[in-house]
Motif scaffolding. Structure first.
Motif, mmCIF file in Angstrom:
data_model
loop_
_atom_site.group_PDB
_atom_site.id
_atom_site.type_symbol
_atom_site.label_atom_id
_atom_site.label_comp_id
_atom_site.label_asym_id
_atom_site.label_seq_id
_atom_site.Cartn_x
_atom_site.Cartn_y
_atom_site.Cartn_z
ATOM 1 N N LEU A 62 -4.426 6.302 -2.007
ATOM 2 C CA LEU A 62 -5.597 6.991 -1.829
ATOM 3 C C LEU A 62 -6.314 6.886 -0.529
ATOM 4 C CD1 LEU A 62 -7.495 4.854 -4.834
ATOM 5 C CD2 LEU A 62 -6.789 7.456 -4.745
ATOM 6 N N ARG A 63 -5.942 6.085 0.322
ATOM 7 C CA ARG A 63 -6.174 6.012 1.856
ATOM 8 C C ARG A 63 -5.435 7.315 2.501
ATOM 9 N NH1 ARG A 63 -9.629 3.138 3.365
ATOM 10 N NH2 ARG A 63 -9.875 1.075 2.844
ATOM 11 N N GLU A 64 -4.173 7.553 1.984
ATOM 12 C CA GLU A 64 -3.465 8.753 2.608
ATOM 13 C C GLU A 64 -3.997 10.268 2.029
ATOM 14 O OE1 GLU A 64 0.955 10.074 1.714
ATOM 15 O OE2 GLU A 64 0.869 7.849 2.271
ATOM 16 N N ARG A 65 -4.323 10.080 0.902
ATOM 17 C CA ARG A 65 -5.025 11.332 0.370
ATOM 18 C C ARG A 65 -6.551 11.640 0.979
ATOM 19 N NH1 ARG A 65 -5.937 14.366 -4.457
ATOM 20 N NH2 ARG A 65 -7.413 15.988 -3.773
ATOM 21 N N PHE A 66 -7.603 10.540 0.794
ATOM 22 C CA PHE A 66 -8.927 10.652 1.238
ATOM 23 C C PHE A 66 -9.289 10.203 2.453
ATOM 24 C CE2 PHE A 66 -8.553 10.597 -3.451
ATOM 25 C CZ PHE A 66 -9.124 11.800 -3.828
ATOM 26 N N GLY A 67 -8.303 9.438 3.371
ATOM 27 C CA GLY A 67 -8.644 9.141 4.658
ATOM 28 C C GLY A 67 -10.093 8.267 4.686
#
Length: 73
Positions: A62-67
């Motif tokens: 999710l961090r990778e996708r949404f930063g």
């Protein structure tokens, strides 16, 4: 298990209209995290709020996708 509800939102074409998604209070399963991170409908999301430990490695997709649009706390 909130995975079916999360999957329904993540897959819904209407989710393109979402700007903020608050899932605080829900315990996301790995399947729920996968649904959100792979969603083609959450393209306009400005903020995704989740409950949990922000350092938890399971939130990495999710961090990778949404930063910085992802807020975990």
């Amino acid at each position: 298990d909130c995975t079916p509800a999360v999957a329904a939102v993540a897959r819904s074409p209407q989710a393109r209209q979402l700007r903020r998604l608050h899932l605080s209070g829900f315990e996301l399963t790995p399947a729920g995290i996968d649904e959100l991170s792979a969603s083609r409908s959450l393209v306009n999301l400005e903020r995704l709020l989740l409950s949990g430990d922000g350092a938890d490695p399971r939130f990495a997709p999710l961090r990778e996708r949404f930063g910085d649009r992802l807020v975990v706390g």
